[in-house]
Scaffold this motif. Structure first.
Motif, short mmCIF file in Angstrom:
data_model
loop_
_atom_site.label_atom_id
_atom_site.label_comp_id
_atom_site.label_asym_id
_atom_site.label_seq_id
_atom_site.Cartn_x
_atom_site.Cartn_y
_atom_site.Cartn_z
N GLU A 1 0.85 -1.24 0.03
CA GLU A 1 0.14 0.15 -0.04
C GLU A 1 0.99 1.33 -0.02
N LYS B 1 -11.89 -6.86 -0.73
CA LYS B 1 -11.00 -6.39 0.09
C LYS B 1 -10.97 -7.04 1.59
N ASP C 1 -10.05 -6.58 5.06
CA ASP C 1 -9.76 -5.57 5.98
C ASP C 1 -8.28 -5.46 6.86
N TYR D 1 -6.37 -5.64 -0.87
CA TYR D 1 -7.39 -5.75 -1.48
C TYR D 1 -7.07 -5.77 -2.94
#
Length: 487
Positions: A368, A473, A475, A479
């Motif tokens: 990310e 996705k 959590d 994703y």
């Protein structure tokens, strides 16, 4: 921590307590004998490693102390009566020694364990073979001819009556050389990795369950090694692929050739080029890939070692790579039409790929914080905070552009919320300190599941896995986005 290491440390801790609480001399001798027995078993079956150094030293020290106490126990009793005033001080010293020893010994063997790679989930056993290739058409200042080491993992044939299969030891030389390059730590500190075991069998016959097997090429990161993602290579091979990992000599941290010659990366570990226009190195890596493909074609026609003749499906080829290897995978797709699909694992896109894109299907597997560096990390590089921010904005923009439209084939993007740049490799297995914030086994399971689904469809030409059609996705973990353009 291995079994007898843990028992040996526990016995030594008890041994220390025997002096603290003044156990009978016969009890100390008994513990000494048990420790000696365990010490011999540990060295014979597990082998020494430097993390156990305190235990080895303590064994010698306590043996001498035990013998002395046994021989002079009557004298010690007399001395004890004259030295009651020192009793508390001695106890404090013993307690301090116990705490230091226990923490240091358990800490070292726990923080730097002899790890075991996860078992592959596919139906095949895994064979492994290494090759030394010499490209006489290319030269450099470091090499008269371009020399490469490649590692090949493949579906293996194990007979039902086979006994005592010997799996290969972990490639500690390549890893210790890589750690020396990255962290400037002497290789000796990582020699204990030779006790780790892989799931690969050296030079065993290729499985006859299928006539021939498709190829997946792998390119390592800058200053890394072809052995960096060993468990992923095993996993893919267990599902019916010939997986070929290339050491990009000089760009790899460390390469060792069959004649014993060693080549270390002579650049600074933090000298990576943060410039998408700098295509020189990635282009040279792409040329390595094409040369390896040429050699695989020759090996398939007639393998000098007799392993792969007629077993490699040269018409079904995929490529993937990590970090700078991901950049290489993209460049190779642009340069070599023999490769039908590719995956970039947390790497940037360089020119000319950044401008032109390519036709083949492609998957981005990213963290990310896609190649983001903190201010502290940037201090070790050759650029400023402002220059890095400009570079980071550009590579993020390029990844998004090529996912949406710049690449003409189907594109996918798997983004992990957990982990970091090196979690995609096997390096976190080195220490729990490198994977404290993520379940490394679960991380690799997800990455490998999507990787297999992608290559099974675009290289093996199997029906598309519903996994690739479903955007989802998880959590705090990952994703997934899909952009299928050619349904």
């Amino acid at each position: 921590m291995r079994l007898f290491e843990g028992i040996l440390i526990a016995v030594h801790t008890l041994w220390l307590f025997s002096f603290l609480f003044r156990f009978n001399a016969k009890v100390k001798i008994s513990i000494n004998v048990i420790a000696l027995f365990l010490f011999v078993i540990h060295l014979g079956f597990e082998g020494y490693r430097w993390q156990m150094g305190l235990t080895y030293i303590l064994f010698i020290f306590l043996t001498l102390l035990t013998l002395k106490s046994f021989i002079q126990r009557n004298a010690e009793k007399a001395a004890l009566e004259c030295a009651n005033q020192k009793k508390k001080l001695k106890k404090l010293i013993y307690i301090t020694l116990i705490l230091i020893y226990s923490f240091s010994s358990y800490g070292l063997v726990t923080v730097m364990p002899v790890f075991q790679l996860p078992k592959p989930t596919g139906p095949f056993e895994v064979g492994m073979n290494s090759r030394h290739l010499i490209d006489e058409s290319r030269h450099s200042s470091e090499q008269k001819d371009r020399e490469l080491m490649i590692q090949i993992w493949y579906p293996a044939e194990v007979e039902d009556n086979a006994k005592d299969i010997q799996y290969e030891s972990f490639p500690y030389e390549e890893w210790s050389g890589t750690m020396e390059f990255i962290f400037s730590v002497p290789r000796y500190f990582f020699e204990y990795l030779k006790y780790a075991q892989t799931n690969s069998i050296k030079d065993i016959a290729v499985s006859n369950q299928e006539k021939k097997y498709p190829v997946l090429l792998f390119s390592h990161g800058f200053g890394s090694t072809r052995m960096q993602s060993f468990s992923q290579m095993e996993e893919l091979a267990s599902h019916g692929y010939v997986v070929v990992s290339v050491d990009h000599t000089n760009d790899a941290a460390y390469t060792k050739f069959p004649d014993g010659r060693e080549m270390m990366n002579q650049t600074d570990a933090y000298s990576y080029s943060f410039n998408i226009e700098d295509e020189r190195d990635v282009k040279a890596r792409s040329e390595d890939i094409s040369y390896v493909l040429d050699q695989l074609t020759s090996i398939n026609d007639k393998d000098p070692q007799g392993l792969f003749t007629g077993k490699i499906d040269i018409d079904r080829i995929g490529i993937f790579g990590h970090s700078y290897g991901g950049s290489t995978a993209a460049q190779a797709l642009l340069d070599d039409s023999r490769i039908s699909a590719g995956i970039n694992i947390d790497g940037p896109l360089h020119e000319p790929v950044a401008s032109s894109g390519f036709e083949q299907p492609f998957m981005f597997i990213l963290d990310e914080d896609y190649l983001y560096l903190s201010e502290e990390e940037i201090q070790y590089t050759n650029i400023t905070q402002e220059e890095f921010q400009k570079y980071h904005d550009k590579i993020s923009e390029l990844a998004d552009f090529h996912y949406k439209e710049g690449i003409k084939g189907d594109t996918y993007m798997l983004t992990f919320i957990a982990g970091d740049h090196y979690t995609f490799t096997d390096f976190p297995f080195l220490s729990p300190l490198l994977s404290w914030n993520v379940d490394i086994d679960q991380f690799h399971q997800v990455m490998n599941r999507y990787t297999l689904a992608f290559f099974d469809h675009y290289v093996k030409d199997e029906e598309i896995d519903p996994l690739l059609r479903k955007e989802k996705k998880e959590d705090q973990f990952y994703y997934f986005k899909t952009n299928i353009k050619n349904d």
